[in-house]
Design an enzyme around this catalytic site. Sequence first.
Site, PDB file in Angstrom:
ATOM      1  N   CYS A 107      76.651  41.251  66.043  1.00 40.28           N
ATOM      2  CA  CYS A 107      75.717  41.677  67.083  1.00 40.28           C
ATOM      3  C   CYS A 107      75.785  43.206  67.185  1.00 40.28           C
ATOM      4  CB  CYS A 107      76.133  41.033  68.400  1.00 40.28           C
ATOM      5  SG  CYS A 107      75.154  41.614  69.794  1.00 40.28           S
ATOM      6  N   GLU A 142      69.818  46.335  55.053  1.00 39.28           N
ATOM      7  CA  GLU A 142      68.668  45.623  55.633  1.00 39.28           C
ATOM      8  C   GLU A 142      68.898  45.187  57.073  1.00 39.28           C
ATOM      9  OE1 GLU A 142      67.352  42.468  53.020  1.00 39.28           O
ATOM     10  OE2 GLU A 142      66.223  43.879  51.822  1.00 39.28           O
ATOM     11  N   GLU A 314      65.576  48.457  46.290  1.00 35.54           N
ATOM     12  CA  GLU A 314      65.682  47.209  45.533  1.00 35.54           C
ATOM     13  C   GLU A 314      64.287  46.838  45.044  1.00 35.54           C
ATOM     14  OE1 GLU A 314      67.545  44.125  47.853  1.00 35.54           O
ATOM     15  OE2 GLU A 314      69.176  45.432  48.502  1.00 35.54           O
ATOM     16  N   TRP A 322      64.751  33.169  47.041  1.00 38.87           N
ATOM     17  CA  TRP A 322      64.720  32.875  48.479  1.00 38.87           C
ATOM     18  C   TRP A 322      63.354  32.486  49.045  1.00 38.87           C
ATOM     19  CZ3 TRP A 322      61.330  36.510  50.117  1.00 38.87           C
ATOM     20  CH2 TRP A 322      61.312  37.740  49.443  1.00 38.87           C
TER      21      TRP A 322
END
Length: 654
Positions: A107, A142, A314, A322
């Site tokens: 978090c 990310e 990337e 995915w």
Amino acid sequence: MKLGCCYYPEHWPEELWVEDARRMADMGLSQARIGEFTWSRLEPEPGRYDWAWLDRAISILGDAGLSVILGTPTATPPKWLVDQMPDIVAVDADGRPRKYGSRRHYCFSHPDYRKECARIVTALAERYGNHPAVTGWQTDNEYGCHETTVSYSQAAADAFRKWLAAKYDDVDALNTAWGNVFWSMEYRSFDEVDPPNLTVTEPNPAHMLDYRRFASDEVVRFNRLQVDILRAHSPGRDIMHNFMGFVTDFDHHDVGADLDIASWDSYPLGFLEQYWFSEEDKLRYARQGHPDIAAFHHDLYRGCCKHGRWGVMEQQPGPVNWARWNPAPLPGMVHLWTLEAAAHGAEFCSYFRWRQVPFAQEQMHAGLLRPDGEIAPGGEEAVRAAEDLARLDLPETPAQAPVALLFSYEADWLFQTQPQGKDFRYVELVFEMYSALRQLGLNIDIVAPHARLDGYKMVIAPSLPVLSQELIDHLAALDLPVLFGPRSGSKTADFQIPPELGPGPLQKVLPVKVGRVESLRPGLEEVFEGSAVGRWKEDIETDLLPELSLESGDGALYQQGDFRYLAVWPSAKMAKQIFATMASEAELTVHNLPRDLRLRRAGGYVFACNYGPGNLSLAGLDGLPKNAEFLIGTSEMKPASSAVWQKPGEEAPQ
Ligand code: GAL
């Protein structure tokens, strides 16, 4: 533009490293990003660091002539850390803690986790901050991936209350701003305010919007902590983060303001499959990606950082693992994506990943090499791209585009909170307008709503629900065609309907008032010159005559002076027609490009990309030069091919 790859030395026996580095350099790569998930190897036990392997990996890469971008490992807190501090994990909207066993299980608001991050980043920066091979840093990995920006943990609740107290000072101000008299939602102190999840029915939208703003600020704060440490210990190195495709959960302009380079991770086939595109587009572009997906993000992230510095951290090199389905790119696409990035001014394009890994979650994700070390089709195309790029002399800094498209992260949170119609998706509206502009062959900058707009020839705000008087004044002083899309000026910053109704402050320069709005389910459509106009429609009260009307006779577009207001979600045909008119007012040349072709100008060059499944001939295309000198490709374009020519009469920059 440099080419590079994402490399994971910790996944491979050390005997392979020297050979890997040599092969990278031989293939024309000059950069490697490493390290972003290595916490369990860097600090196997609390306080016991193991640098030796990373020392060797960095030297080997450096010795082969590669520059290293070192990632901080904070996206993957190791097991011992999670066991030590079980409440560092994020909590989802259903109140469930995210478990250990993959990544991004933290978090942003947890104060002790932030301390742990500061500790590992400091240790890393002290060790490698002045290493000659380390030329840049990537913070974390990310932010927001796997829906981790908004957390409903105890730490987030505590931080939110502080954030509210700092914003409103007095809880009565919060009650008034949110309209908490409604449904007896009034609070007596900031300590009484919870995160807006698990309510019986929808929470107050103003509560939700503030929570989204808070969550975004937490990402900014988290990132800044690392940036400050890296700057202090690693002078002269570029600090970057790798943003994602179509992820808007935090304000990338705010995070980007602290970076030297905004980078992003480009997976055009996966994004096409996962997002809203029509079944027809998903099939037509299954092996190429929609012609505007990569370009949209290139232009968006170029606008997210100081001086427009950006790169692709990337790049998809083959099938990913995915998406719902994971087809292989058409032969030529990896090369094409690389050239498209160069055309948009990327400083680097780094393929993910070097070699396909045979174990764990991403074993089905292609690399430049197969798991057995043989070169994969994507690797061959990277080599060809390196050879082709060597023939171009692109400007270091991309020139300002003629068109500015205003993009607001806050607008997206606001419309997600209150879509009012199931398919009112802000990002899709922006993307459709971007695509319409690109089909006219225009170069586009996507910029923040608070950006200075001097130097542009036309400005499009697909929708800006919270519209400031400053922006209207700034635009009015610039003397250029401006369009505001539906729902612009429809809310105050407190998420209320403005007293003067929509489009709020725009009414001062364009006398239109939105009397009523409606959302339209699929099939409930109006018609504009044979094209369907659906989703959203507004009734406009004005003495002006509409510039464009629907077949029903209702006005769709209104204009006065430089300003236009669009009262519908436009069809592609309508958007193109409006933008072509504005471009001609701005004295810009437009093309009517075939569906699959896109152009981009950079330096003295024109780049053309054929995203279609069929051959395309540039010869005879409206406005394209007859005697163009082709440096890459020819005027006869195969599917998934690109071509670059020099604009006649213009020298490439020296
Ligand atoms: C990105 C991520 C990488 C890898 C890649 C696979 O989202 O940054 O670590 O997971 O996707 O496509």
